[in-house]
Write a protein that holds these residues in place. Structure first.
Motif, PDB file in Angstrom:
ATOM      1  N   GLY A 215       0.783  -1.225   0.000  1.00  0.00           N
ATOM      2  CA  GLY A 215       0.000   0.000   0.000  1.00  0.00           C
ATOM      3  C   GLY A 215       0.815   1.276   0.000  1.00  0.00           C
ATOM      4  O   GLY A 215       0.249   2.369   0.015  1.00  0.00           O
ATOM      5  N   GLY A 216       2.124   1.151  -0.063  1.00  0.00           N
ATOM      6  CA  GLY A 216       2.960   2.330   0.050  1.00  0.00           C
ATOM      7  C   GLY A 216       3.089   3.163  -1.203  1.00  0.00           C
ATOM      8  O   GLY A 216       3.478   4.335  -1.153  1.00  0.00           O
ATOM      9  N   ARG A 217       2.788   2.570  -2.338  1.00  0.00           N
ATOM     10  CA  ARG A 217       2.906   3.293  -3.604  1.00  0.00           C
ATOM     11  C   ARG A 217       1.639   3.144  -4.413  1.00  0.00           C
ATOM     12  O   ARG A 217       1.025   2.074  -4.436  1.00  0.00           O
ATOM     13  CB  ARG A 217       4.097   2.759  -4.395  1.00  0.00           C
ATOM     14  CG  ARG A 217       5.455   3.089  -3.787  1.00  0.00           C
ATOM     15  CD  ARG A 217       6.581   2.420  -4.542  1.00  0.00           C
ATOM     16  NE  ARG A 217       6.600   0.982  -4.309  1.00  0.00           N
ATOM     17  CZ  ARG A 217       7.474   0.156  -4.871  1.00  0.00           C
ATOM     18  NH1 ARG A 217       8.390   0.626  -5.716  1.00  0.00           N
ATOM     19  NH2 ARG A 217       7.438  -1.147  -4.605  1.00  0.00           N
ATOM     20  N   THR A 218       1.256   4.234  -5.050  1.00  0.00           N
ATOM     21  CA  THR A 218       0.066   4.241  -5.874  1.00  0.00           C
ATOM     22  C   THR A 218       0.360   4.960  -7.182  1.00  0.00           C
ATOM     23  O   THR A 218       1.299   5.759  -7.283  1.00  0.00           O
ATOM     24  CB  THR A 218      -1.107   4.956  -5.181  1.00  0.00           C
ATOM     25  OG1 THR A 218      -0.709   6.299  -4.853  1.00  0.00           O
ATOM     26  CG2 THR A 218      -1.519   4.241  -3.896  1.00  0.00           C
ATOM     27  N   VAL A 219      -0.445   4.663  -8.168  1.00  0.00           N
ATOM     28  CA  VAL A 219      -0.336   5.348  -9.452  1.00  0.00           C
ATOM     29  C   VAL A 219      -1.741   5.498 -10.005  1.00  0.00           C
ATOM     30  O   VAL A 219      -2.605   4.630  -9.776  1.00  0.00           O
ATOM     31  CB  VAL A 219       0.588   4.569 -10.424  1.00  0.00           C
ATOM     32  CG1 VAL A 219       0.044   3.181 -10.730  1.00  0.00           C
ATOM     33  CG2 VAL A 219       0.827   5.368 -11.689  1.00  0.00           C
ATOM     34  N   TYR A 220      -1.981   6.619 -10.692  1.00  0.00           N
ATOM     35  CA  TYR A 220      -3.313   6.920 -11.203  1.00  0.00           C
ATOM     36  C   TYR A 220      -3.255   7.304 -12.677  1.00  0.00           C
ATOM     37  O   TYR A 220      -2.285   7.897 -13.144  1.00  0.00           O
ATOM     38  CB  TYR A 220      -3.928   8.081 -10.416  1.00  0.00           C
ATOM     39  CG  TYR A 220      -4.155   7.784  -8.959  1.00  0.00           C
ATOM     40  CD1 TYR A 220      -3.187   8.082  -8.010  1.00  0.00           C
ATOM     41  CD2 TYR A 220      -5.350   7.196  -8.531  1.00  0.00           C
ATOM     42  CE1 TYR A 220      -3.394   7.794  -6.663  1.00  0.00           C
ATOM     43  CE2 TYR A 220      -5.562   6.924  -7.193  1.00  0.00           C
ATOM     44  CZ  TYR A 220      -4.585   7.219  -6.266  1.00  0.00           C
ATOM     45  OH  TYR A 220      -4.794   6.939  -4.946  1.00  0.00           O
ATOM     46  N   ALA A 221      -4.342   7.020 -13.368  1.00  0.00           N
ATOM     47  CA  ALA A 221      -4.499   7.519 -14.723  1.00  0.00           C
ATOM     48  C   ALA A 221      -4.744   9.020 -14.657  1.00  0.00           C
ATOM     49  O   ALA A 221      -5.339   9.522 -13.698  1.00  0.00           O
ATOM     50  CB  ALA A 221      -5.668   6.825 -15.408  1.00  0.00           C
ATOM     51  N   ASP A 222      -4.299   9.716 -15.675  1.00  0.00           N
ATOM     52  CA  ASP A 222      -4.511  11.165 -15.696  1.00  0.00           C
ATOM     53  C   ASP A 222      -5.991  11.521 -15.628  1.00  0.00           C
ATOM     54  O   ASP A 222      -6.364  12.552 -15.070  1.00  0.00           O
ATOM     55  CB  ASP A 222      -3.898  11.751 -16.972  1.00  0.00           C
ATOM     56  CG  ASP A 222      -2.379  11.752 -16.946  1.00  0.00           C
ATOM     57  OD1 ASP A 222      -1.772  11.875 -18.027  1.00  0.00           O
ATOM     58  OD2 ASP A 222      -1.792  11.617 -15.849  1.00  0.00           O
ATOM     59  N   SER A 223      -6.819  10.666 -16.180  1.00  0.00           N
ATOM     60  CA  SER A 223      -8.254  10.953 -16.246  1.00  0.00           C
ATOM     61  C   SER A 223      -8.922  10.966 -14.876  1.00  0.00           C
ATOM     62  O   SER A 223     -10.018  11.520 -14.727  1.00  0.00           O
ATOM     63  CB  SER A 223      -8.950   9.941 -17.154  1.00  0.00           C
ATOM     64  OG  SER A 223      -8.750   8.620 -16.680  1.00  0.00           O
ATOM     65  N   VAL A 224      -8.290  10.349 -13.885  1.00  0.00           N
ATOM     66  CA  VAL A 224      -8.904  10.285 -12.551  1.00  0.00           C
ATOM     67  C   VAL A 224      -8.025  10.916 -11.483  1.00  0.00           C
ATOM     68  O   VAL A 224      -8.440  11.007 -10.320  1.00  0.00           O
ATOM     69  CB  VAL A 224      -9.247   8.837 -12.148  1.00  0.00           C
ATOM     70  CG1 VAL A 224     -10.177   8.215 -13.167  1.00  0.00           C
ATOM     71  CG2 VAL A 224      -7.988   7.998 -11.957  1.00  0.00           C
TER      72      VAL A 224
END
Length: 127
Positions: A54-63
């Protein structure tokens, strides 16, 4: 690994939704988890992903800025909180597991990195 997404439904534009993903099977907490979505006539789209601890996350630009991915390994679950929902968020949402990820593997956006997924949950955002 088995995954089951839930929590979809109908939400008005500007509203919020929270999707849950139940993850079961051996070493279920050792997988990176990703959320993807499929809308009619469109290719499967990456939404967000989280590392096994849970320490790293990544998101799409759209969200980005509207979505928050999280997980609770004790409960064997992952979540996707979406705020300020838009009609273009309408899709079937799937949670998927990257079982080949090791501790140092960052969460990835390429769907080919994910090898397990379950039934999705429909999200409809009305304008």
């Amino acid at each position: 690994v088995q995954l089951q997404a839930s929590g979809g439904g109908l939400v008005q534009a500007g509203g919020s939704l929270r999707l849950s993903c139940a993850v079961s099977g051996p070493s279920s907490s050792r997988n990176n988890i990703g959320w993807f979505r499929s809308a009619p006539g469109k290719e499967r789209e990456f939404v967000a992903a989280i590392s096994r601890n849970g320490g790293r996350t990544v998101y799409a630009d759209s969200v980005k800025g509207r979505a928050t991915i999280s997980r609770d390994n004790a409960k064997k679950a992952a979540y996707l909180q979406m705020d300020s929902a838009k009609p273009e968020d309408t899709a079937v949402y799937y949670c998927e597991a990257d079982t080949r990820a090791i501790l140092s593997t960052p969460p990835r956006s390429n769907p080919t990195n994910y090898d397990y997924w379950g039934q999705g949950t429909q999200v409809t955002v009305s304008s």
